[in-house]
Design an enzyme around this catalytic site. Structure first.
Site, PDB file in Angstrom:
ATOM      1  N   HIS A 289       0.827  -1.212   0.000  1.00  8.94           N
ATOM      2  CA  HIS A 289       0.000   0.000   0.000  1.00  8.94           C
ATOM      3  C   HIS A 289       0.856   1.254   0.000  1.00  8.94           C
ATOM      4  CE1 HIS A 289      -3.057  -3.009   1.025  1.00  8.94           C
ATOM      5  NE2 HIS A 289      -3.733  -2.276   0.171  1.00  8.94           N
TER       6      HIS A 289
ATOM      7  N   GLU B 242     -10.284 -11.775  -4.493  1.00  5.85           N
ATOM      8  CA  GLU B 242      -8.882 -11.602  -4.115  1.00  5.85           C
ATOM      9  C   GLU B 242      -8.381 -12.724  -3.211  1.00  5.85           C
ATOM     10  OE1 GLU B 242      -8.388  -7.708  -2.441  1.00  5.85           O
ATOM     11  OE2 GLU B 242     -10.187  -7.842  -1.220  1.00  5.85           O
TER      12      GLU B 242
ATOM     13  N   ASP C 157      -3.869  -8.804  -3.902  1.00  2.00           N
ATOM     14  CA  ASP C 157      -4.043  -9.817  -2.859  1.00  2.00           C
ATOM     15  C   ASP C 157      -4.153 -11.208  -3.448  1.00  2.00           C
ATOM     16  OD1 ASP C 157      -3.932  -8.556  -0.313  1.00  2.00           O
ATOM     17  OD2 ASP C 157      -5.750  -7.474  -0.843  1.00  2.00           O
TER      18      ASP C 157
ATOM     19  N   CYS D   8      -8.961  -4.667 -10.794  1.00  2.00           N
ATOM     20  CA  CYS D   8      -8.631  -3.372 -10.193  1.00  2.00           C
ATOM     21  C   CYS D   8      -7.302  -3.422  -9.436  1.00  2.00           C
ATOM     22  CB  CYS D   8      -9.756  -2.875  -9.293  1.00  2.00           C
ATOM     23  SG  CYS D   8     -10.016  -3.920  -7.861  1.00  2.00           S
TER      24      CYS D   8
HETATM   25  C1  PEP Z   1      -6.084  -5.783  -4.646  1.00  2.00           C
HETATM   26  O1  PEP Z   1      -5.900  -6.534  -3.689  1.00  2.00           O
HETATM   27  O2  PEP Z   1      -5.684  -6.039  -5.805  1.00  2.00           O
HETATM   28  C2  PEP Z   1      -6.786  -4.500  -4.483  1.00  2.00           C
HETATM   29  C3  PEP Z   1      -7.134  -3.771  -5.507  1.00  2.00           C
HETATM   30  O3  PEP Z   1      -7.028  -4.081  -3.213  1.00  2.00           O
HETATM   31  P1  PEP Z   1      -5.913  -3.455  -2.249  1.00  2.00           P
HETATM   32  O4  PEP Z   1      -4.679  -3.225  -3.070  1.00  2.00           O
HETATM   33  O5  PEP Z   1      -6.478  -2.206  -1.672  1.00  2.00           O
HETATM   34  O6  PEP Z   1      -5.747  -4.543  -1.228  1.00  2.00           O
HETATM   35 MG    MG Z   2      -6.951  -6.189  -1.853  1.00  2.00          MG
END
Ligand code: PEP
Ligand code: MG
Length: 564
Positions: free
Chosen positions: A187, A428, A452, A499
């Site tokens: 993140h 995910e 994830d 995404c």
């Molecule tokens: C993911 O896991 O790909 C996702 C888009 O969510 P985050 O990166 O916020 O965990």
């Molecule tokens: Mg995620």
């Protein structure tokens, strides 16, 4: 890493320094800023004196002695005078100067052999806290006016920058970030990208090889950092940075061009946002909707929780500004590396613990508040609710039931709620991808969170730099899961998007098109690069070529992707 180049001076930051505001004061505001710090020091001293005076007669003697130590530290020129010099010489604001110097003292104490002295580092922290508290009472006078814009760009070098730190740093206008920890889809890297500046993560020895004030070139394209480059290399990078900027400007011409492949398949390109003000950027890059609004960033970097009204305002502002285009609001995804401030993570393995929907279902009050805010915002446009980390049907049903209950309550109170709210799941967790059919039937749409999905499929922590070479989006197991979900969506007529970070990597666009993907959601700055790839692609040809490699045991060779 996040793309682009940054050229500037290194600022080494410890964790404490990250928790305060950072800005440089204009030359004519230096005295005012120094005065702020002096007043805060005086205030902290007065507070301590009255604490000492008010100590009850039977208080332990150690307590009085400890307070005397705090008084000595407070008056120690190594803290106060040096912090004042940082304001004078580097034009740091008072909080930044104080925490920088405080961290230095903490490190010096920590390095001492004598145990008693080593323990004094905790006292330094407490004294710094006390002064910071006094400073918070004297907010920087007309802060924005005093901020210095003209000086050399600064590049932060830190061990780690948590998502909450990033939120605090958003206004600080640093030119780039280097961290020792983190993986490419951690993140930290995602939020750095959202700040629109280059970042290089997982440079494990960064604070050993880089010294404060070193001249740095940060190459976000290659993930490289160059320390004190010779003039020729500096000039070379200045040219590269200029060309990169020109290329970005040229790409803007594609903004309103429909994203059709050569064989006429229409691809929907949407944006991922973390905070409402990023809608401006998303629209400027031609996003056809918000494919992922990571709402947890509204909750981070603060000590309290945002209430229903505050959340409603945030969601509603995004929905309104998107003017009927889809806005996919993901419910709170905290846990793992996105802990709320002040909440200690106690789980032994937070990525597999009480995270995302698990956390929300365990905190129904907090969840209901968020759902109320989202449902109210749905009256202003096209809202899709997206649930993170769904793993089993019971969670899906419990969530659906909560949404229905909240909706009924709002309607009973006469509050407007949108008619066509879609209900979607993040795919995910591998379990969900493997058993996708019944889930797909239950939801209106699916969004694959590859960040994830890769982590859980390969058993590789997405934020751990020690195993980042094993974090492989091209592993056949990952690709087969993607194909399974995309195919199920096509069979059942349920829209499927990606995404995760894979969607925004233009070198993976042809691969995803070949797997049959027609909806992509990514950071807005990546949108036009991806569109450019789509315009040159022929999906049928890609599909045929990819069918062959999907059954291999080996990961796809990145060179093969180039030739696709
Ligand atoms: C993911 O896991 O790909 C996702 C888009 O969510 P985050 O990166 O916020 O965990
Ligand atoms: Mg995620």
């Amino acid at each position: 890493m996040a793309s682009g180049y940054a050229i500037g001076r290194a600022v080494l930051m410890g964790a404490a320094a990250l928790e305060v505001a950072h800005y440089r004061v204009a030359s004519d505001a230096i005295d005012v800023e120094k005065n702020r710090l002096i007043l805060a020091l005086n205030q902290a001293r007065e507070d301590l004196v009255s604490l000492i005076d008010d100590l009850p007669a039977d208080a332990p003697r150690e307590l009085a002695a400890l307070m005397q130590v705090h008084m000595l530290l407070l008056d120690d020129p190594l803290l106060s005078d040096e912090a004042l010099s940082l304001i004078e010489e580097r034009q740091y604001n008072a909080e930044w100067a104080l925490t920088t110097q405080g961290q230095l003292l903490v490190e010096q104490f920590n390095a001492m052999e004598d145990e008693y002295l080593r323990e004094r580092s905790a006292d330094v922290r407490q004294v710094v806290e006390r002064i910071l508290h006094a400073l918070s009472g004297s907010s920087a006078k007309s802060r924005l006016d005093d901020v210095c814009q003209s000086d050399e760009p600064l590049i932060v070098v830190a061990r780690d920058i948590t998502p909450a730190d990033m939120i605090r740093l958003r206004d600080a206008q640093f030119a780039g970030y280097v961290t020792e920890l983190g993986g490419p889809t951690s993140h930290t890297a995602i939020v750095a990208r959202s700040m629109g500046v280059p970042a290089v993560v997982a440079m494990s020895n960064a604070r050993t090889v880089i010294r404060d004030g070193d001249y740095l070139i940060l190459d976000g394209q290659q993930g490289a950092v160059i320390v004190n480059p010779p003039p020729l290399q500096k000039a070379h990078y200045e040219t590269l940075a200029k060309r990169y900027q020109e290329k970005r400007e040229k790409l803007l011409q594609l903004r309103d061009v429909p994203a059709h492949t050569l064989d006429g398949i229409n691809i929907q390109l949407m944006a991922n946002i973390e905070l409402p003000d990023e809608v401006t950027l998303a629209l400027s890059q031609g996003a056809q909707g918000i494919g992922l609004f990571r709402t947890e960033f509204l909750f981070m970097g603060r000590r309290d929780l945002p209430g229903e009204e505050e959340q409603f305002q945030a969601y509603q502002s995004v929905v309104r500004r998107m003017q009927g285009l889809p806005v996919t609001i993901r419910t709170l995804d905290v846990g793992a590396d996105k802990s709320l401030d002040g909440e200690a993570t106690v789980a032994t393995n937070p990525a597999m613990g009480l995270r995302a929907i698990r956390y929300c279902l365990a905190n129904p009050e907090l969840f209901a508040t968020q759902l109320r805010a989202i449902l109210r915002a749905s009256a202003f446009g096209h809202v899709r609710i997206l649930i993170p980390m769904i793993t089993n049907m019971a969670e899906a049903q419990a969530t659906c039931q909560m949404i229905n209950t909240v909706r009924d309550e709002l309607k009973a109170r006469g509050v407007a709620v949108g008619d066509n709210i879609e209900f979607g799941a993040m795919v995910e967790v591998p379990a969900m991808a493997i058993a996708i059919e019944p889930f797909a039937e239950f939801f209106d749409f699916l969004s694959i969170g590859t960040n994830d999905l890769i982590q859980y499929t390969l058993g590789v922590d997405r934020g751990d730099s020690d195993v980042s070479d094993l974090y492989d989006p091209l592993h056949p197991a990952v690709l087969r899961l993607l194909a399974t979900v995309i195919n199920a969506g096509q069979r059942l007529n349920k829209p499927v998007s990606v995404c995760g970070e894979m969607a925004g990597h233009s070198e993976l666009t042809r691969l995803l098109l070949g797997l049959g993907l027609t909806q992509f959601s990514m950071h807005p700055r990546q949108l036009l690069d991806v569109k450019q790839e789509i315009l040159k692609a022929h999906t049928n040809a890609l599909r045929a070529r990819l069918a062959v490699v999907l059954n291999q045991a080996q990961s796809i060779d990145p060179d093969y992707l180039l030739g696709l």
